[in-house]
Design a protein around this motif. Structure first.
Motif, PDB file in Angstrom:
ATOM      1  N   SER A 143       0.841  -1.202   0.000  1.00  0.00           N
ATOM      2  CA  SER A 143       0.000   0.000   0.000  1.00  0.00           C
ATOM      3  C   SER A 143       0.874   1.248   0.000  1.00  0.00           C
ATOM      4  O   SER A 143       2.101   1.180   0.178  1.00  0.00           O
ATOM      5  CB  SER A 143      -0.929   0.005   1.217  1.00  0.00           C
ATOM      6  OG  SER A 143      -1.796  -1.104   1.174  1.00  0.00           O
ATOM      7  N   ASP A 144       0.251   2.399  -0.161  1.00  0.00           N
ATOM      8  CA  ASP A 144       0.982   3.666  -0.193  1.00  0.00           C
ATOM      9  C   ASP A 144       1.176   4.250   1.200  1.00  0.00           C
ATOM     10  O   ASP A 144       2.191   4.875   1.486  1.00  0.00           O
ATOM     11  CB  ASP A 144       0.230   4.681  -1.067  1.00  0.00           C
ATOM     12  CG  ASP A 144       0.063   4.188  -2.494  1.00  0.00           C
ATOM     13  OD1 ASP A 144       1.051   3.730  -3.076  1.00  0.00           O
ATOM     14  OD2 ASP A 144      -1.066   4.243  -3.013  1.00  0.00           O
ATOM     15  N   VAL A 145       0.174   4.052   2.065  1.00  0.00           N
ATOM     16  CA  VAL A 145       0.218   4.622   3.411  1.00  0.00           C
ATOM     17  C   VAL A 145       0.028   3.491   4.415  1.00  0.00           C
ATOM     18  O   VAL A 145      -0.904   2.676   4.278  1.00  0.00           O
ATOM     19  CB  VAL A 145      -0.883   5.687   3.605  1.00  0.00           C
ATOM     20  CG1 VAL A 145      -0.818   6.263   5.014  1.00  0.00           C
ATOM     21  CG2 VAL A 145      -0.752   6.787   2.561  1.00  0.00           C
ATOM     22  N   TYR A 146       0.879   3.445   5.432  1.00  0.00           N
ATOM     23  CA  TYR A 146       0.795   2.422   6.472  1.00  0.00           C
ATOM     24  C   TYR A 146       0.498   3.086   7.810  1.00  0.00           C
ATOM     25  O   TYR A 146       1.236   3.960   8.247  1.00  0.00           O
ATOM     26  CB  TYR A 146       2.104   1.631   6.554  1.00  0.00           C
ATOM     27  CG  TYR A 146       2.238   0.617   5.446  1.00  0.00           C
ATOM     28  CD1 TYR A 146       1.882  -0.714   5.652  1.00  0.00           C
ATOM     29  CD2 TYR A 146       2.680   0.993   4.179  1.00  0.00           C
ATOM     30  CE1 TYR A 146       1.977  -1.648   4.627  1.00  0.00           C
ATOM     31  CE2 TYR A 146       2.778   0.077   3.154  1.00  0.00           C
ATOM     32  CZ  TYR A 146       2.425  -1.253   3.384  1.00  0.00           C
ATOM     33  OH  TYR A 146       2.510  -2.171   2.374  1.00  0.00           O
ATOM     34  N   LEU A 147      -0.597   2.659   8.433  1.00  0.00           N
ATOM     35  CA  LEU A 147      -0.967   3.146   9.761  1.00  0.00           C
ATOM     36  C   LEU A 147      -0.720   2.009  10.743  1.00  0.00           C
ATOM     37  O   LEU A 147      -1.419   0.991  10.717  1.00  0.00           O
ATOM     38  CB  LEU A 147      -2.441   3.587   9.774  1.00  0.00           C
ATOM     39  CG  LEU A 147      -2.833   4.619   8.713  1.00  0.00           C
ATOM     40  CD1 LEU A 147      -4.314   4.956   8.809  1.00  0.00           C
ATOM     41  CD2 LEU A 147      -1.998   5.890   8.845  1.00  0.00           C
ATOM     42  N   LEU A 148       0.263   2.165  11.608  1.00  0.00           N
ATOM     43  CA  LEU A 148       0.731   1.092  12.474  1.00  0.00           C
ATOM     44  C   LEU A 148       0.481   1.473  13.927  1.00  0.00           C
ATOM     45  O   LEU A 148       1.101   2.396  14.446  1.00  0.00           O
ATOM     46  CB  LEU A 148       2.225   0.845  12.235  1.00  0.00           C
ATOM     47  CG  LEU A 148       2.658   0.715  10.760  1.00  0.00           C
ATOM     48  CD1 LEU A 148       4.171   0.684  10.646  1.00  0.00           C
ATOM     49  CD2 LEU A 148       2.043  -0.514  10.130  1.00  0.00           C
ATOM     50  N   ASP A 149      -0.436   0.765  14.560  1.00  0.00           N
ATOM     51  CA  ASP A 149      -0.830   1.101  15.934  1.00  0.00           C
ATOM     52  C   ASP A 149      -0.059   0.225  16.916  1.00  0.00           C
ATOM     53  O   ASP A 149      -0.512  -0.855  17.305  1.00  0.00           O
ATOM     54  CB  ASP A 149      -2.343   0.914  16.106  1.00  0.00           C
ATOM     55  CG  ASP A 149      -2.853   1.563  17.380  1.00  0.00           C
ATOM     56  OD1 ASP A 149      -2.018   2.035  18.180  1.00  0.00           O
ATOM     57  OD2 ASP A 149      -4.077   1.609  17.574  1.00  0.00           O
ATOM     58  N   ASP A 150       1.108   0.692  17.263  1.00  0.00           N
ATOM     59  CA  ASP A 150       1.960   0.036  18.258  1.00  0.00           C
ATOM     60  C   ASP A 150       2.161  -1.455  17.985  1.00  0.00           C
ATOM     61  O   ASP A 150       1.886  -2.301  18.842  1.00  0.00           O
ATOM     62  CB  ASP A 150       1.357   0.225  19.656  1.00  0.00           C
ATOM     63  CG  ASP A 150       2.440   0.187  20.729  1.00  0.00           C
ATOM     64  OD1 ASP A 150       3.631   0.111  20.362  1.00  0.00           O
ATOM     65  OD2 ASP A 150       2.095   0.208  21.924  1.00  0.00           O
ATOM     66  N   PRO A 151       2.631  -1.820  16.788  1.00  0.00           N
ATOM     67  CA  PRO A 151       2.770  -3.246  16.459  1.00  0.00           C
ATOM     68  C   PRO A 151       3.940  -3.920  17.158  1.00  0.00           C
ATOM     69  O   PRO A 151       4.039  -5.142  17.138  1.00  0.00           O
ATOM     70  CB  PRO A 151       2.987  -3.230  14.944  1.00  0.00           C
ATOM     71  CG  PRO A 151       3.640  -1.925  14.666  1.00  0.00           C
ATOM     72  CD  PRO A 151       3.077  -0.955  15.665  1.00  0.00           C
ATOM     73  N   LEU A 152       4.832  -3.143  17.770  1.00  0.00           N
ATOM     74  CA  LEU A 152       6.030  -3.724  18.368  1.00  0.00           C
ATOM     75  C   LEU A 152       5.881  -3.969  19.869  1.00  0.00           C
ATOM     76  O   LEU A 152       6.785  -4.483  20.504  1.00  0.00           O
ATOM     77  CB  LEU A 152       7.240  -2.805  18.123  1.00  0.00           C
ATOM     78  CG  LEU A 152       7.497  -2.409  16.660  1.00  0.00           C
ATOM     79  CD1 LEU A 152       8.688  -1.487  16.565  1.00  0.00           C
ATOM     80  CD2 LEU A 152       7.703  -3.654  15.807  1.00  0.00           C
ATOM     81  N   SER A 153       4.725  -3.608  20.425  1.00  0.00           N
ATOM     82  CA  SER A 153       4.573  -3.707  21.889  1.00  0.00           C
ATOM     83  C   SER A 153       4.493  -5.150  22.355  1.00  0.00           C
ATOM     84  O   SER A 153       4.877  -5.458  23.489  1.00  0.00           O
ATOM     85  CB  SER A 153       3.316  -2.955  22.328  1.00  0.00           C
ATOM     86  OG  SER A 153       2.153  -3.538  21.742  1.00  0.00           O
ATOM     87  N   ALA A 154       3.977  -6.044  21.501  1.00  0.00           N
ATOM     88  CA  ALA A 154       3.742  -7.415  21.952  1.00  0.00           C
ATOM     89  C   ALA A 154       4.898  -8.349  21.646  1.00  0.00           C
ATOM     90  O   ALA A 154       4.797  -9.549  21.892  1.00  0.00           O
ATOM     91  CB  ALA A 154       2.467  -7.949  21.293  1.00  0.00           C
ATOM     92  N   VAL A 155       5.999  -7.843  21.076  1.00  0.00           N
ATOM     93  CA  VAL A 155       7.106  -8.721  20.695  1.00  0.00           C
ATOM     94  C   VAL A 155       8.314  -8.460  21.587  1.00  0.00           C
ATOM     95  O   VAL A 155       8.440  -7.408  22.215  1.00  0.00           O
ATOM     96  CB  VAL A 155       7.482  -8.525  19.204  1.00  0.00           C
ATOM     97  CG1 VAL A 155       6.320  -8.884  18.305  1.00  0.00           C
ATOM     98  CG2 VAL A 155       7.946  -7.097  18.928  1.00  0.00           C
ATOM     99  N   ASP A 156       9.201  -9.449  21.622  1.00  0.00           N
ATOM    100  CA  ASP A 156      10.430  -9.294  22.399  1.00  0.00           C
ATOM    101  C   ASP A 156      11.264  -8.141  21.842  1.00  0.00           C
ATOM    102  O   ASP A 156      11.115  -7.763  20.673  1.00  0.00           O
ATOM    103  CB  ASP A 156      11.258 -10.579  22.338  1.00  0.00           C
ATOM    104  CG  ASP A 156      10.537 -11.727  23.018  1.00  0.00           C
ATOM    105  OD1 ASP A 156       9.759 -11.460  23.942  1.00  0.00           O
ATOM    106  OD2 ASP A 156      10.741 -12.885  22.609  1.00  0.00           O
TER     107      ASP A 156
END
Length: 1462
Positions: free
Chosen positions: A738-751
């Motif tokens: 896609s052209d625009v990525y909206l990422l809502d805290d995707p790194l909070s649940a990973v090590d």
């Protein structure tokens, strides 16, 4: 409406999955109707001018004479042109042609072009003849191309014609359709062997979702648009005409009520417009049926007159008997064709309503979703749809029944004169009573439906959050909540059934009351009025006819009232607020200009709600990374929702240029394979797919999954860890390009190391998305230096904005926050750090992962199983599809049902049935004696005695009828209460593995449709079956007494009856099972769609999900259609047998007219006329009972599934203060998810002292969460044991254990209800204690601002709170439990660093005297703990104080280096 170009999803070059990526290549329909038609035509039109010029210029050899060959060519060409014309007319006129043809001119353009081209070809042939040309290369290539391009369409047409599962009704002859012969093949097949889904016919095209929804969706949309336009114009004219209107407090409520009524009418008109014509054709059958029905008493009158006249010719008696037989057969056939049409309309109505509801689910705004919970939606598509289907069957009775009543009284007037009008008094008495009862029942139904909606909604939440219930030992609290709702539902049902029994008894007694009034007035007003056999039994026949409309009318009225309520509920749902496309302007992607622009933007979650975001001014340049930071509840996630258009824009402007991909904070995972979750409807491009999986750190997971990327993921990702779910969700977005990525805290649940890998490989400046625009909500400050722009959110607005360096140079609140909380978390990027990162990334990609077995008992279900029957094709399969039993329902199911009633209840019911029928038999026999009483001097005697006995017998029958139906109804409620409670107990006592393999749709199906069938359908079926069985016994006694020779016919008819019944029941029961099984996927799909509607919209996948829903609905209708046709097939055959009995009784009566009295003949024939209906209703009600006993069978299924250990164990003497210290000993502890699988934990031996703070760390799949599952006995130990304060926990009841422990889980789960209920469901804490817990959880200020404060209603899943606020509420729960052992499972992953620090501070102070086990991603949270356990592959590889482990520079040290802590 015709459009030139087809819909986008029909365009040929986009459908490579149909053409190339398939085992059976085909061309899309659009390609067939365009390119394959146009190509040869374009060729001929292009070549013809040059060819004709060539013919004109070449030397003229002379004209060729008109030969047979030349004529044949021209005739063939013109014939092909005429066939194309016929094809074009066929497209336009065919009733069941796909609506796409009507709405796309391209499908009509093809035949038209071909017509003109063929005319051109014929013209060229003629010109060639005139120019002396015998053969033509141009025409040869044209005909060759035409033939070649016709092969694929021909193949498709042949496949459609030879389709094996094509419904035979479409090709059946008139007689086959008229007598339902076409259905016999399925009945015979079902008798020989149990039917399966592959035996079912394909739906007729006119019954398919595609056909129905293409029309109704357009009509509904147009009607709603027009209605809203009228309302807005009316409001504007009212405002302009008379100034400001007078508003009161009731004005908004009145407007809302008026709007709801308006939309109800719009919905009714839409459905009527779509299905009205087909329904009216069925109404014609009903009217013809009524004509034949009223002819029967006239012929009976002639027959009885013949019996009374000894001199009448015998052939006349045979003629009248034959007429009775023919008319009865016609009446039966016409009635069942009408019913078949009604059920067909009901089926299409079901498809339409479910389709509209599903499409609405994809459009509803966030505020509307909070009002309309999933439980209510399931109730709409199950209970309310059923009410509308019932309405279709009985709606004609509302106006036909009064006409039938009028005709009955007209013929009674012809027979008895003015006294017949006395019968109207009984009708006048009955109707107001039943009208009043219908009104009461409709109110009770609303109450019942409200309770049922609440129950289904609560059950859905229980199934969604069952893991939390088990961790907290809250099952009993929620059992009570469900029990309260169930009791309210059954209380309303009980009152409604009592009223219904009064109604049934009054209508059952209506024939007696009318006869009593008519005969009483007739004999009392004039002594010369004589009641002979002809008058009595023709009157009885007419009043038996009258019985049908009298009994149907209240039911029709009741059904209509219920349908109106259901229509209102549906209309109320369908008019809910939708996501407004104009909130955010979507434009094509363009370079060099800002991609995301918000100017002076203010956004709210609902039209009348408070503004959540205000004064937003944002410009995001293409290809940049924007980080959004802020405290819990500051509006970070709301900002992304506003960009997606999920919030309503109150002011300003918002615009996004290009396609959008969205990764939510809580990952939404489909119950499908991992590959399907990532592709999300896209085509698989192997190289890109591999790069995405590698970048999202999923490749190592694929290596050990049993089915690789084909491994099935459970509902809501039940069998994945939080980190794995988030990585799959991220991979889905990345794969879209896609052209625009909206990422809502995707790194909070990973090590930490995985988060660093994902940022570097995916999100960061050198990641896969480096050329894309990224808006990243994050709580991790280590990434902020690598982003282009930082937005700091505070109280719904941007408090600071700029690059990381600019904000740090400002030395404002952001810089202070960074300096305060960074500590050793933040490092300026340097060369040696980059090298370290590269090393860790390399190691991450190559290391051997295993699945995080914290929640995935079944993802590797067959990984190393030693079972001999292992099927490799099932590798990776997780969930179990709802299965159908086969064969007849076992007697055990009946005994299970009747056992709940008790023997005393059953004996009372049978006694009342027998007593009622005895009274009916005596009542009928008394009439025959009255008819045979010969007049003396033109008068009959003892009128008062005859009327008195008649009245006594009639009233006795009515009272016993009321008692019988009431006893059956109350018994049904008793059984239903027990079966529901048993189902609920069985489900909640099931282990977690059960919920991971059982789709929620299967369970919701049991709690909604199956329980509804047990509530209402089984008792109603039993009432009918018992009533008609005893009635049949009465008829047989009377007919055999009158004409004993009828027994010779009765015996073979009984044999045929049993044979037909056995054929039917075997098929019908299996069809009922298949229909029930195919219903579960509908609910599951609705469930997934409602939860993921925002993601589906963000990715623009609405159409694909709509097609999937249509497919599930069509699969369900494939089983439903033969189900109701089977009932018609049965009725036609059985009523034919009943009509043979009528013929036999009347023929034997004609033969023996010299020996039989007219009274006995009249009694026998009038009763035999009822046999057709009685036989049909017996088998129908019997089959209804057997079909619905399937619901008992399906409910009892879960009594046989494995159960977890008892909640409490008698005899355990555990003190109330246990555990007093909180010490934990694990002795050689081992854990497996299933026998034969690898060890999840092995040889764990460790002693944890009281008040010790222990951090548990390790790579994904190391077994960290498995340890917590073992302590809570979510999984039972395979070897070894766990002792807490010296007590072996395996010897305790689960509630005795779990209620003494506390966990703060990774996924914060809230239930709909008050904040108070979510904190303290057992209501054991005071308000002071609750506020104290909220204060320590840093929620006091937030809760104080809420309306109703502690009584504030949380929506389903806690959607009206942010994820961080939900996590803080979980902390408050832990504070209220006050146990000595606390387990934290990634509990602070969803909160910002400042809130995390506050939580850690609270835990350190408030749980100072407790033993704390923390499973951590953020290593800084456990760096000061007394001990750290490092786990790897199910074993403890390091244990000791953090400082000591750091000095050893082994596993823990390496993890700290990767996290930037060393």
């Amino acid at each position: 409406r015709l459009t030139l170009f087809p819909d986008p999803h029909l365009v040929w070059f986009q459908d490579w999955n149909l053409t190339w990526n398939t085992d059976r290549p085909n061309l899309s329909r659009c390609f067939q109707h365009t390119v394959l038609v146009w190509f040869p035509c374009v060729y001929l039109w292009t070549c013809s001018p040059f060819y004709l010029l060539y013919l004109q210029l070449r030397p003229h050899p002379g004209v060729i004479h008109l030969s047979r060959l030349c004529c044949s060519k021209m005739v063939l060409g013109l014939s092909l042109a005429s066939f194309s014309l016929v094809q074009m007319l066929y497209f336009l006129l065919k009733e069941d042609q796909d609506q796409v043809v009507h709405q796309n001119l391209v499908f009509l353009l093809g035949p038209l072009i071909r017509i003109f081209t063929l005319v051109l070809a014929v013209s060229v042939i003629h010109i060639e003849r005139l120019k002396g040309v015998r053969s033509s290369v141009v025409l040869f290539f044209f005909w060759t191309l035409l033939v070649l391009c016709s092969i694929v369409p021909l193949k498709v047409d042949v496949e459609q014609i030879t389709e094996q599962n094509r419904c035979p009704e479409e090709d059946a002859s008139f007689l086959s359709k008229f007598f339902f012969f076409w259905f016999s093949s399925l009945v015979v097949g079902g008798y020989r062997r149990p039917l399966c889904s592959s035996d079912l016919w394909s739906l007729r095209s006119q019954d398919s979702s595609t056909h129905i929804m293409s029309e109704i969706d357009r009509v509904w949309t147009d009607a709603c648009t027009e209605k809203r336009k009228q309302e807005s114009e009316t409001e504007m004219s009212a405002t302009e005409g008379s100034g400001p209107p007078d508003h009161t407090e009731k004005t908004p409520l009145l407007k809302q009520t008026r709007s709801r009524q308006t939309f109800t009418l719009v919905l009714l008109r839409t459905l009527g417009w779509s299905f009205g014509l087909y329904f009216m054709c069925g109404t014609v059958c009903l009217l013809l049926h009524d004509v034949t029905m009223f002819m029967v008493p006239q012929v009976l009158s002639l027959l009885l007159a013949f019996m009374h006249d000894p001199g009448a010719e015998l052939w006349k008696g045979f003629l009248y008997s034959s007429l009775l037989f023919v008319l009865s057969c016609l009446q039966s056939l016409l009635h069942h064709h009408y019913m078949c049409r009604c059920f067909t309309v009901g089926m299409r109505l079901k498809t339409a309503v479910m389709g509209l509801v599903y499409r609405k689910c994809l459009l509803m705004s966030s505020s509307a979703r909070r009002q309309c919970t999933l439980g209510e939606i399931i109730s709409l598509v199950s209970a309310d749809v059923q009410k509308l289907m019932d309405f279709v069957v009985y709606v004609n009775s509302v106006w036909v029944a009064p006409i039938e009543i009028a005709f009955c009284f007209y013929f009674l007037w012809q027979l008895l004169g003015p006294p017949s009008l006395a019968g109207l008094s009984a009708v006048v008495l009955i109707f107001p009573l039943n009208g009043f009862i219908a009104k009461l029942r409709s109110r009770l139904q609303e109450v019942q439906m409200t309770f049922m909606d609440g129950r289904i909604k609560l059950m859905n939440e229980i199934l969604s959050g069952v893991k939390i219930l088990k961790f907290y030992a809250w099952e009993e609290a929620f059992l009570r909540r469900v029990g309260i709702l169930r009791e309210g539902e059954l209380k309303a049902l009980k009152k409604s059934q009592i009223y219904y029994c009064i109604s049934l008894a009054s209508f059952s007694s209506s024939s007696f009351l009318i006869l009593f009034a008519v005969f009483g007035v007739y004999v009392l007003i004039d002594d010369q009025n004589v009641l002979d056999a002809q008058k009595i039994f023709v009157s009885v026949a007419l009043i038996n006819i009258l019985k049908t409309p009298l009994s149907q009318l209240p039911f029709a009225m009741s059904t209509s009232m219920q349908a109106i309520i259901s229509l209102r509920r549906l209309a109320n749902f369908l008019q809910q607020d939708e996501v407004k496309a104009e909130s955010v302007e979507r434009l094509p992607h363009s370079t060099g200009v800002p991609v995301v622009v918000i100017e002076s933007g203010s956004f709210a979650w609902s039209p009348d709600g408070p503004v959540s975001l205000h004064s937003l001014n944002i410009k995001v340049e293409p290809g940049s990374i924007v980080a959004v930071v802020g405290h819990v509840g500051s509006g970070k996630s709301s900002l992304l929702s506003a960009m997606l258009g999920e919030m309503e824009r109150r002011s300003g402007s918002a615009c996004i240029k290009g396609s959008v991909a969205y990764v939510p904070q809580q990952a939404w995972i489909l119950n499908a394979s991992l590959k399907e979750n990532v592709l999300f409807g896209g085509q698989r491009i192997e190289s890109w797919y591999h790069r995405v999986m590698e970048a999202c750190a999923l490749l190592p997971d694929l290596d050990i999954l049993p089915g690789g990327d084909g491994t099935e993921i459970g509902e809501k990702g039940l069998n994945l860890s939080g980190g794995q779910k988030q990585r799959v969700s991220l991979a889905r977005a990345v794969y879209r390009k896609s052209d625009v990525y909206l990422l809502d805290d995707p790194l909070s649940a990973v090590d930490a190391h995985v988060g660093q890998h994902i940022f570097d490989r995916v999100i960061g400046p050198k990641g896969l998305l480096r050329d894309k625009t990224r808006v990243l909500v994050t709580n991790g400050i280590s990434f902020l230096s690598k982003v282009d722009l930082v937005l700091v959110m505070e109280d719904g607005q941007i408090s600071e904005m700029g690059s990381f360096k600019q904000l740090m140079d400002k030395r404002g609140a952001f810089a202070t926050f960074i300096h305060t909380h960074s500590g050793r978390n933040y490092r300026e990027p340097a060369t040696h750090r980059d090298k370290g990162s590269r090393k860790s990334v390399s190691r991450l990609s190559l290391m051997e992962f295993s699945i995080d077995l914290s929640q995935e008992q079944l993802i590797s279900g067959h990984q190393v199983t030693t079972d001999q029957d292992f099927d490799p094709e099932d590798a990776g399969k997780l969930t179990e599809a709802d299965s159908a039993h086969t064969g007849r329902v076992k007697l055990q199911m009946y005994s299970e049902y009747f056992r709940t009633l008790g023997r005393t209840f059953i004996v009372i019911i049978l006694f009342l049935c027998g007593f009622q029928q005895t009274a009916s038999l005596a009542y009928s026999y008394w009439l025959s004696l009255w008819a045979d009483d010969a007049p003396v001097n033109g008068t009959q005697t003892d009128h008062n005695l005859k009327l008195g006995v008649f009245a006594l017998l009639g009233f006795t029958q009515g009272l016993s009828m009321f008692g019988t139906t009431l006893a059956v109804s109350l018994g049904g409620i008793l059984a239903s209460r027990y079966l529901h409670a048993d189902l609920l107990q069985n489900v909640l006592h099931s282990p977690m593995s059960f919920f991971e393999v059982t789709p929620s749709g299967n369970l919701l199906n049991r709690f909604s449709k199956e329980i509804d069938a047990i509530d209402c359908m089984i008792p109603d079926g039993l009432k009918m079956m018992l009533g008609y069985l005893f009635k049949l016994l009465e008829v047989c006694i009377i007919v055999l007494l009158a004409t004993p020779f009828t027994g010779l016919v009765l015996l073979p008819l009984t044999g045929l009856y049993i044979l037909i019944q056995s054929f039917y029941v075997a098929t019908s029961c299996q069809l009922r099972r298949l229909e029930a099984v195919s219903r579960s996927p509908i609910y599951t799909h609705f469930n997934e769609t409602v939860q993921g509607a925002g993601i589906i919209r963000a990715f623009g996948e609405q159409q694909r999900f709509i097609l999937e829903a249509d497919r599930h609905i069509d699969n369900n209708q494939q089983a439903y259609f033969p189900r109701f046709v089977a009932t018609r097939w049965l009725a036609v055959n059985l009523e034919f047998l009943g009509n043979l009995l009528v013929l036999a009784a009347s023929l034997f009566s004609v033969y023996g007219r010299g020996k039989l009295s007219p009274g006995i003949v009249g009694l026998a024939v009038t009763h035999s006329l009822q046999v057709t209906g009685i036989l049909s209703w017996i088998v129908r009600s019997w089959t209804d009972v057997e079909n619905n006993i399937v619901s008992v069978e399906r409910v009892k299924e879960y009594a046989r599934t494995p159960k977890e250990a008892p909640w409490t164990v008698e005899g355990t003497l555990v003190p109330s203060s246990w555990p007093s210290s909180g010490s934990i000993q694990l002795e050689d502890f081992g854990l497996q998810y299933r026998k034969g699988l690898d060890w999840a934990l092995k040889d764990i031996s460790i002693s944890i002292q009281d008040r010790e703070k222990v951090g548990i760390v390790g790579r994904t799949g190391a077994g960290k969460s498995s340890l917590a599952l073992g302590i809570f006995r979510i999984l039972e130990a395979v070897k070894g044991r766990i002792c807490i304060d010296g007590v072996n926990i395996a010897q305790l009841g689960l509630h005795e254990l779990r209620s003494r422990l506390t966990i703060i889980p990774q996924d914060p789960v809230l239930f709909s209800g008050t904040l108070r209920m979510n904190l303290d469901p057992f209501e054991t804490c005071s308000d002071q204690e609750l506020w104290k817990a909220l204060e320590l959880s840093h929620l006091t200020s937030f809760v104080s601002t809420l309306p109703k404060k502690l009584d504030y209603q949380c929506s389903e899943g806690g959607e009206n709170l942010s994820v961080g606020q939900r996590q803080l509420l979980c902390l408050a729960r832990a504070l209220l439990r006050k146990t000595r052992i606390l387990v934290l499972d990634e509990a602070t992953a969803a909160v910002d660093l400042q809130t995390d620090q506050l939580i850690q501070s609270t835990i350190r102070t408030q749980f100072e005297d407790c033993t704390v086990l923390t499973i951590a991603h953020r290593l800084n949270t456990i760096i000061d703990y007394s001990r750290v356990l490092v786990m790897d592959q199910g074993s403890i590889v390091e244990a000791g104080p953090p400082s000591e482990l750091l000095r050893q520079q082994s596993h823990f040290y390496q993890m700290c280096v990767e996290a930037g802590l060393a």
